[in-house]
Every structure is written in structure tokens, then in C-alpha cells.
Design a protein around this motif. Structure first.
Motif, PDB file in Angstrom:
ATOM      1  N   GLY A 151       0.826  -1.193   0.000  1.00 33.70           N
ATOM      2  CA  GLY A 151       0.000   0.000   0.000  1.00 33.70           C
ATOM      3  C   GLY A 151       0.865   1.248   0.000  1.00 33.70           C
ATOM      4  N   SER A 152       0.441   2.261  -0.751  1.00 31.10           N
ATOM      5  CA  SER A 152       1.226   3.491  -0.819  1.00 31.10           C
ATOM      6  C   SER A 152       0.315   4.669  -1.120  1.00 31.10           C
ATOM      7  N   VAL A 153       0.545   5.784  -0.423  1.00 29.32           N
ATOM      8  CA  VAL A 153      -0.174   7.027  -0.655  1.00 29.32           C
ATOM      9  C   VAL A 153       0.692   7.940  -1.512  1.00 29.32           C
ATOM     10  N   ILE A 154       0.078   8.532  -2.550  1.00 26.19           N
ATOM     11  CA  ILE A 154       0.761   9.491  -3.412  1.00 26.19           C
ATOM     12  C   ILE A 154       0.079  10.837  -3.224  1.00 26.19           C
ATOM     13  N   GLU A 155       0.872  11.847  -2.918  1.00 28.39           N
ATOM     14  CA  GLU A 155       0.332  13.187  -2.721  1.00 28.39           C
ATOM     15  C   GLU A 155       0.547  14.031  -3.976  1.00 28.39           C
ATOM     16  N   GLY A 156       0.168  15.300  -3.916  1.00 27.46           N
ATOM     17  CA  GLY A 156       0.349  16.175  -5.059  1.00 27.46           C
ATOM     18  C   GLY A 156      -0.964  16.560  -5.696  1.00 27.46           C
ATOM     19  N   ALA A 157      -0.898  16.957  -6.976  1.00 27.32           N
ATOM     20  CA  ALA A 157      -2.090  17.445  -7.679  1.00 27.32           C
ATOM     21  C   ALA A 157      -3.145  16.375  -7.846  1.00 27.32           C
ATOM     22  N   THR A 158      -2.715  15.104  -7.953  1.00 25.99           N
ATOM     23  CA  THR A 158      -3.662  13.988  -8.102  1.00 25.99           C
ATOM     24  C   THR A 158      -3.400  12.973  -6.990  1.00 25.99           C
ATOM     25  N   PRO A 159      -3.898  13.227  -5.788  1.00 26.17           N
ATOM     26  CA  PRO A 159      -3.635  12.295  -4.691  1.00 26.17           C
ATOM     27  C   PRO A 159      -4.273  10.942  -4.957  1.00 26.17           C
ATOM     28  N   ALA A 160      -3.576   9.898  -4.544  1.00 24.26           N
ATOM     29  CA  ALA A 160      -4.054   8.547  -4.838  1.00 24.26           C
ATOM     30  C   ALA A 160      -3.579   7.585  -3.775  1.00 24.26           C
ATOM     31  N   LEU A 161      -4.303   6.479  -3.679  1.00 21.58           N
ATOM     32  CA  LEU A 161      -3.925   5.355  -2.832  1.00 21.58           C
ATOM     33  C   LEU A 161      -3.795   4.135  -3.723  1.00 21.58           C
ATOM     34  N   ILE A 162      -2.633   3.474  -3.679  1.00 22.02           N
ATOM     35  CA  ILE A 162      -2.413   2.250  -4.441  1.00 22.02           C
ATOM     36  C   ILE A 162      -2.314   1.086  -3.469  1.00 22.02           C
ATOM     37  N   LEU A 163      -3.117   0.063  -3.704  1.00 22.09           N
ATOM     38  CA  LEU A 163      -3.075  -1.156  -2.904  1.00 22.09           C
ATOM     39  C   LEU A 163      -2.840  -2.339  -3.834  1.00 22.09           C
ATOM     40  N   GLY A 164      -2.143  -3.346  -3.341  1.00 20.01           N
ATOM     41  CA  GLY A 164      -1.861  -4.492  -4.187  1.00 20.01           C
ATOM     42  C   GLY A 164      -1.764  -5.785  -3.415  1.00 20.01           C
ATOM     43  N   SER A 165      -2.038  -6.880  -4.126  1.00 22.83           N
ATOM     44  CA  SER A 165      -1.856  -8.228  -3.600  1.00 22.83           C
ATOM     45  C   SER A 165      -0.879  -8.943  -4.520  1.00 22.83           C
ATOM     46  N   MET A 166      -0.683 -10.223  -4.311  1.00 22.27           N
ATOM     47  CA  MET A 166       0.202 -10.986  -5.180  1.00 22.27           C
ATOM     48  C   MET A 166      -0.352 -11.085  -6.602  1.00 22.27           C
ATOM     49  N   SER A 167      -1.653 -10.841  -6.757  1.00 21.62           N
ATOM     50  CA  SER A 167      -2.290 -11.036  -8.056  1.00 21.62           C
ATOM     51  C   SER A 167      -2.796  -9.764  -8.707  1.00 21.62           C
ATOM     52  N   ASP A 168      -3.109  -8.733  -7.931  1.00 17.19           N
ATOM     53  CA  ASP A 168      -3.737  -7.541  -8.479  1.00 17.19           C
ATOM     54  C   ASP A 168      -3.189  -6.284  -7.835  1.00 17.19           C
ATOM     55  N   THR A 169      -3.237  -5.182  -8.584  1.00 12.54           N
ATOM     56  CA  THR A 169      -2.891  -3.868  -8.064  1.00 12.54           C
ATOM     57  C   THR A 169      -3.995  -2.893  -8.446  1.00 12.54           C
ATOM     58  N   PHE A 170      -4.474  -2.122  -7.465  1.00 10.21           N
ATOM     59  CA  PHE A 170      -5.578  -1.202  -7.682  1.00 10.21           C
ATOM     60  C   PHE A 170      -5.169   0.202  -7.267  1.00 10.21           C
ATOM     61  N   VAL A 171      -5.763   1.209  -7.904  1.00 14.48           N
ATOM     62  CA  VAL A 171      -5.536   2.593  -7.521  1.00 14.48           C
ATOM     63  C   VAL A 171      -6.880   3.271  -7.287  1.00 14.48           C
ATOM     64  N   LEU A 172      -6.944   4.097  -6.247  1.00 12.67           N
ATOM     65  CA  LEU A 172      -8.113   4.924  -5.948  1.00 12.67           C
ATOM     66  C   LEU A 172      -7.645   6.370  -5.927  1.00 12.67           C
ATOM     67  N   TYR A 173      -8.190   7.168  -6.826  1.00 14.87           N
ATOM     68  CA  TYR A 173      -7.844   8.583  -6.837  1.00 14.87           C
ATOM     69  C   TYR A 173      -8.721   9.300  -5.817  1.00 14.87           C
ATOM     70  N   LEU A 174      -8.056   9.972  -4.871  1.00 16.64           N
ATOM     71  CA  LEU A 174      -8.726  10.484  -3.701  1.00 16.64           C
ATOM     72  C   LEU A 174      -9.346  11.843  -3.972  1.00 16.64           C
ATOM     73  N   SER A 175     -10.492  12.063  -3.390  1.00 16.76           N
ATOM     74  CA  SER A 175     -11.178  13.346  -3.516  1.00 16.76           C
ATOM     75  C   SER A 175     -10.502  14.364  -2.610  1.00 16.76           C
ATOM     76  N   THR A 176     -10.119  15.516  -3.168  1.00 15.54           N
ATOM     77  CA  THR A 176      -9.474  16.548  -2.363  1.00 15.54           C
ATOM     78  C   THR A 176     -10.417  17.118  -1.307  1.00 15.54           C
ATOM     79  N   SER A 177     -11.716  16.937  -1.501  1.00 15.29           N
ATOM     80  CA  SER A 177     -12.672  17.439  -0.521  1.00 15.29           C
ATOM     81  C   SER A 177     -12.627  16.651   0.766  1.00 15.29           C
ATOM     82  N   LYS A 178     -12.025  15.439   0.726  1.00 17.29           N
ATOM     83  CA  LYS A 178     -11.938  14.617   1.919  1.00 17.29           C
ATOM     84  C   LYS A 178     -10.531  14.595   2.519  1.00 17.29           C
ATOM     85  N   MET A 179      -9.671  15.479   2.027  1.00 15.02           N
ATOM     86  CA  MET A 179      -8.345  15.576   2.599  1.00 15.02           C
ATOM     87  C   MET A 179      -8.390  16.445   3.847  1.00 15.02           C
ATOM     88  N   PRO A 180      -7.481  16.204   4.812  1.00 11.44           N
ATOM     89  CA  PRO A 180      -7.478  17.032   6.044  1.00 11.44           C
ATOM     90  C   PRO A 180      -7.273  18.500   5.746  1.00 11.44           C
TER      91      PRO A 180
END
Length: 372
Positions: free
Chosen positions: A343-372
Motif C-alpha cells: 500500500g502506498s499514498v501518493i500526494e500532489g495534484a492527483t492524490p491517490a492510494l495504491i493497494l496491491g496483492s500478489m495477483s492484483d494492483t488497484f488505484v483509488l484517486y482520492l477526492s481533495t474534498s476529503k483531505m485534512p
């Protein structure tokens, strides 16, 4: 017996926690879902996109906003030995550049570190091998291992210096530093508090803006204690104690922030401690799991902290956490795939969360309205 067990031990350490000719391939960004091991369709969590088909991110490192590097191997279970690939994305995982590290040995696990001060410098590590690039993967060089150590594990990379633990021939694990340009490991633990004990799983944090400032968790009188140095290991002192903890994780981020989470331990009021001033002052944060161990993903700038908790047998809650107030904001409830290993959080203009297993990797682009 030790030489036989050592490769297994080093592989486990890499899982926790990990002049070459350039080969480039094109890797697409988000694609429709599917199980990489069986090629059968899976239902993607709402809002998520699947990336890097055919690859498993063994480890990832974020050195600056919007950029993530990864060490990747073929997807699927069980793990299949292969030469690791170096992946780099400059747009929060939308597109990737891939390079096979020609000349590297096949492995089933690898780890990667991003230099927090030199943007194009990365270190890839697997049992008995460290390789470094200073030009974003265009060329690589192998760092020579020292015969005086049975093993070494890199834990941080800053200003062209590797910070990690080494296992000498005649003593226990020690904290040390090595320049990527050569030379010998320099011991950093000679002035640690008397009686400080640590092992191969010692968590270490290095201030990304000031590598002379480091943190480590040691046992002092059977109490988990965070010790710090602000002079490159010349002196150390205790800055925070976690009496209920048996094992902790440490994150250091830009602007001299430090996060410490109890991973294993007794039920306590505060499972996380946060400092925004290089460990001078701390305040406790109560997470959802009283005994600790809640999955936490901290961005390189410390601006985004995401936690994950079980909502049901098939779904997880994801929250953003404001470390200054301890307030959680629900991102959503998702039927995430089982067996997450990365799992890894990416900050910047397009914040995102990447999660992965041995078989798959997924990305969720985070809404800036829900950032602290």
C-alpha cells in the motif's frame, strides 16, 4: 545452519517492511479488472481501477509528490522467481515506465527505496544484493557487499546515503550507514542508551530533509522506547515511550514529522504518536484497533494519512486521518481483495492510494474534498 537459513531470513525481511543496459517496455495505465493468477473476472471496488496487469508490486517508494517507483515481479500465487523490474510513474500511477534490470539475479521478493533528497536516485534490494541508480533507472550499479557482514538490510535512502541494519560475523544486528558511492559501513549505534536491545526487525526512520536526524525503536527495561539522534549517531536520547507496545512502525516525512504506530501490544488509549517538530513534542492518537496493528499508509509529505479497518468479512473502511486533530474522515467502504501485501499514498495534484496483492494492483484517486 545459518548459511542455509540466511537467504530465507533475508527474503522475509524484504517482504516486511525490501553499467546495465537499459530495456524499456510500455506498461498501460488503468485497465478493466481481472484475477491475474486465474484470468477470471473480479468485481472492482467502486471508484477503483486496476493497473499493471501481469505484475505484482513487491515494494514501492514515493520520493516526491505525484511520483512513485516500484520493484515488480510476475503476478500470481505462489511467487515465481524472476528478474525484478524497475517501474516509475510521474503521474500518480496513470502511466508507467518499466525497465528490466539486466544482469540482476532472479528473486521472489525485492525492496525499493527512493532518495528523499536526490529525486532520480533509487536503490533496489533483494537477498545478498543492492543495486542503485542515480538517473531514474537509465543505468545501475551493484554495491559490493562487505565480507565482514553476514547480511545487511537497507531501510532508508537520503542524500546518497543508505541507512540500514547489518549483521556482523561476531555480534548481533547493528545500525549503520553506507554511501552509495562506495566505502565502508559506518556504525551509528555506538552511543545508544545502555541496555538498548534490538533485532533484525528494528524499525528505523530517517528525516528526509535532515539525514543526521534518525529514530529507532529499542527495548529499554522491557519498554518499547523511541530513541533519536540529531547529530548522525554521535549521541542518542529517548524521545517517546510506548509501554504497551511489543512492536511498532516508524514513518518520517518532510517538514520533520514523525509517526509511530503500535503494531503489536496491549490494549492502550493511544495506538499512534505524532510529532511535527523532530520529536521534541508528541501527542497521542487513538486508532480503531485498541491493541494496534491497524493498516496505515502515510504520504511522503505527511499531508495524507490513510487508515484501513475491517467493516465486515468482505469489506473494509478507508479513512483519512488529520494527525493534528486526530479526526478521521470516511473515504468509503470497499470490498477490497484479500491478501493485500502493498500500500502506498501518493500526494500532489492527483492524490491517490495504491493497494496491491500478489495477483492484483488497484488505484483509488482520492477526492481533495476529503483531505485534512
Amino acid at each position: 545452519m545459518l548459511p542455509v537459513l540466511l537467504p530465507i531470513v533475508l527474503t522475509l525481511l524484504l517482504l516486511n517492511a525490501c553499467d546495465l543496459r537499459e530495456t524499456r517496455t510500455s506498461i498501460p495505465g488503468p485497465t478493466p479488472g481481472g484475477d491475474l493468477a486465474t484470468n477470471t473476472p473480479v468485481i472492482l471496488p467502486p471508484g477503483w481501477k486496476r493497473i499493471l496487469p501481469g505484475l505484482h508490486i513487491s515494494d514501492g517508494a514515493v520520493g516526491q509528490a505525484g511520483r512513485i517507483a516500484a520493484c515488480a515481479l510476475p503476478a500470481g500465487v505462489p511467487a515465481r522467481a524472476a528478474v525484478p523490474q524497475f517501474l516509475l510513474s510521474n503521474d500518480a500511477g496513470k502511466t508507467w515506465r518499466s525497465q528490466t534490470i539486466t544482469g540482476a539475479m532472479a528473486t521472489t521478493a525485492c525492496a525499493i527505496l527512493a532518495d528523499t533528497q536526490q529525486p532520480d536516485t533509487f536503490l533496489v534490494e533483494w537477498p545478498d544484493t543492492m543495486m542503485v541508480t542515480t538517473n531514474a533507472g537509465a543505468t545501475w550499479k551493484r554495491l559490493q557487499s562487505s565480507s565482514q557482514f553476514i547480511a545487511s538490510v537497507a531501510m532508508a535512502l537520503a542524500g546518497g546515503h543508505i541507512f540500514g541494519i547489518v549483521l556482523p560475523q561476531d555480534s548481533d544486528w547493528r545500525l549503520a550507514e553506507l554511501s552509495i558511492h562506495g566505502g565502508a559501513w559506518r556504525m551509528l549505534d555506538t552511543t545508544m542508551p545502555h541496555g538498548a536491545l534490538f533485532d533484525s526487525q528494528i524499525p528505523v526512520g530517517v528525516d528526509p530533509d535532515d539525514p543526521a536526524t534518525m529514530y529507532a525503536d529499542v527495548q529499554l527495561n522491557n519498554i518499547s522506547s523511541i530513541i533519536a539522534t540529531h547529530d548522525g549517531g554521535v549521541s542518542w536520547r529517548v524521545v517517546q515511550k510506548l509501554p504497551g507496545a511489543q512492536r511498532v512502525s516508524i514513518w518520517t516525512t518532510h517538514r520533520h514529522q514523525v509517526f509511530v504506530e503500535q503494531i503489536v501490544g496491549q490494549d492502550v488509549t493511544y495506538q499512534m504518536y505524532y510529532s511535527k517538530d523532530s520529536g521534541a513534542t508528541w501527542h497521542g492518537i487513538g486508532l480503531h484497533y485498541k491493541g494496534g496493528g491497524e493498516p496505515v499508509y502515510v504520504g511522503a509529505d505527511g499531508d495524507i494519512v490513510v487508515t484501513r479497518t475491517a467493516y465486515s468479512a468482505t469489506s473494509d473502511n478507508l479513512f483519512t486521518l488529520d494527525p493534528n486533530t486526530g479526526v478521521f474522515t470516511l473515504l468509503g467502504t470497499y470490498p477490497l481483495p484479500p491478501g493485500l501485501t502493498f500500500g502506498s499514498v501518493i500526494e500532489g495534484a492527483t492524490p491517490a492510494l495504491i493497494l496491491g496483492s500478489m495477483s492484483d494492483t488497484f488505484v483509488l484517486y482520492l477526492s481533495t474534498s476529503k483531505m485534512p
